[in-house]
Scaffold this motif. Structure first.
Motif, short mmCIF file in Angstrom:
data_model
loop_
_atom_site.label_atom_id
_atom_site.label_comp_id
_atom_site.label_asym_id
_atom_site.label_seq_id
_atom_site.Cartn_x
_atom_site.Cartn_y
_atom_site.Cartn_z
N SER A 38 0.83 -1.21 0.00
CA SER A 38 0.00 0.00 0.00
C SER A 38 0.86 1.26 0.00
O SER A 38 0.38 2.34 -0.36
N THR A 89 3.01 1.89 -2.08
CA THR A 89 3.13 2.34 -3.47
C THR A 89 2.07 3.38 -3.81
O THR A 89 2.27 4.18 -4.71
N SER A 90 0.95 3.38 -3.07
CA SER A 90 -0.10 4.35 -3.35
C SER A 90 0.35 5.77 -3.00
O SER A 90 -0.13 6.74 -3.60
N VAL A 132 2.28 6.89 -6.00
CA VAL A 132 1.36 7.25 -7.08
C VAL A 132 0.75 8.62 -6.82
O VAL A 132 0.62 9.45 -7.74
N SER A 178 -8.42 0.70 -3.48
CA SER A 178 -8.45 2.10 -3.91
C SER A 178 -7.23 2.91 -3.50
O SER A 178 -6.90 3.91 -4.14
N GLY A 179 -6.55 2.50 -2.43
CA GLY A 179 -5.33 3.21 -2.04
C GLY A 179 -5.56 4.70 -1.87
O GLY A 179 -6.52 5.14 -1.24
N MET A 180 -4.68 5.51 -2.50
CA MET A 180 -4.81 6.96 -2.44
C MET A 180 -5.59 7.51 -3.63
O MET A 180 -5.45 8.67 -4.01
N ASP A 181 -6.42 6.69 -4.24
CA ASP A 181 -7.27 7.13 -5.35
C ASP A 181 -8.16 8.28 -4.89
O ASP A 181 -8.73 8.23 -3.81
N ASP A 185 -10.55 -1.28 0.62
CA ASP A 185 -9.11 -1.42 0.85
C ASP A 185 -8.88 -1.73 2.33
O ASP A 185 -9.83 -1.85 3.10
N LYS A 208 -6.39 8.00 4.51
CA LYS A 208 -6.87 8.87 3.42
C LYS A 208 -8.04 9.74 3.86
O LYS A 208 -8.04 10.96 3.62
#
Length: 272
Positions: A9, A11-12, A15, A99-102, A120, A128
């Motif tokens: 996670s 990696t979010s 991104v 969804s991560g940091m979407d 998530d 978030k």
């Protein structure tokens, strides 16, 4: 923030840093605007992106920007299609898996009646939502719910349905930036559950990473660098060995549109 429950996670955050840097180019040159990306990325996201290995002819930053552009358009097109098409749905459900940091819920111009469901890990969603709430930013969707679940080990489908998701109407399901960190078996497991959940005319927007071993010494060296970088974050590179298009078709999806990006391909599909 290292998200102990699931190291990948992290990696979010990287991104989010890519989206933040694109946003900070300014109105004249930026290709999209994400007003919360900088807040979410923080110092950790900046540090993670700065450590990405230099590979000739490849830019992680540009890959993320292009992915964002594709998913934004594909998801909005799918939502408008379900709302204005033969189904004429007054409510359109959008499910963001891993969804991560979407931040689509907070920055896209959603039509009236869009209900968003994010799935998530609990600590990811908590981080978030707290950061965004502190900034005083609210979702642009008509309704927005967060479901804490591990896509591989939890019964996330039941959790989703218990959170007012209606499984009998077509929906838009989004899986962005996940497949490359999963084994082929895990990718199959997720897609099987999504395919069982989705009814006819549902839309799947997904990127599928096709693992391919390089055949040249230079290619092997470059892949080794990329794998080492992600492994430092606890992320192992996996993906599919076969054709992503055939894989999706075998699970009942008609591939409407693809946008190739090296071995990672973006798909917009309709459930048959």
């Amino acid at each position: 923030m290292d998200f102990g429950a699931c190291p990948i996670s992290k990696t979010s955050l990287m991104v989010a840093e890519c989206r933040a840097q694109e946003t900070e180019k300014g109105d004249g040159t930026r290709r999209f605007n994400d007003p919360v990306a900088r807040l979410l990325a923080g110092d950790r996201g900046r540090e993670l992106l700065s450590r990405v290995p230099s590979i000739p002819g490849w830019s992680l930053f540009e890959s993320i920007v292009l992915r964002t552009l594709f998913f934004d358009k594909a998801v909005l097109d799918a939502v408008r299609g379900l709302g204005n098409g033969s189904s004429g749905a007054s409510t359109v459900q959008v499910v963001l898996l891993a969804s991560g940091m979407d931040t689509k819920a907070y920055r896209l111009d959603w039509p009236t009646g869009v209900h968003i469901f994010e799935v998530d890990f609990e600590d990811v969603l908590q981080y978030k939502t707290q950061v965004i709430a502190k900034a005083g930013i609210t979702s642009r969707a008509s309704a927005h719910a967060c479901i804490s679940a591990n896509l591989l080990s939890d019964d996330w489908v039941s959790k989703l349905i218990s959170t007012s998701f209606c499984p009998t109407v077509p929906s838009v399901i989004v899986i962005e930036g996940l497949s490359m960190y999963l084994t082929e078996s895990d990718v199959t497991s997720v897609i099987q559950k999504v395919s069982a959940l989705a009814v006819k005319n549902s839309v799947l927007v997904v990127d599928l990473y096709q693992s391919a071993e390089p055949t040249t010494p230079e290619g092997m060296e470059q892949v080794a660098k990329i794998r080492a970088y992600f492994e430092q974050m606890g992320a192992t590179i996996g993906g599919l060995k076969g054709s992503p298009s055939q894989f999706l078709e075998s699970h009942g999806w008609n591939v409407d549109y693809t946008n190739p990006s090296n071995t990672k391909v973006f798909y917009k599909c309709t459930k048959l």
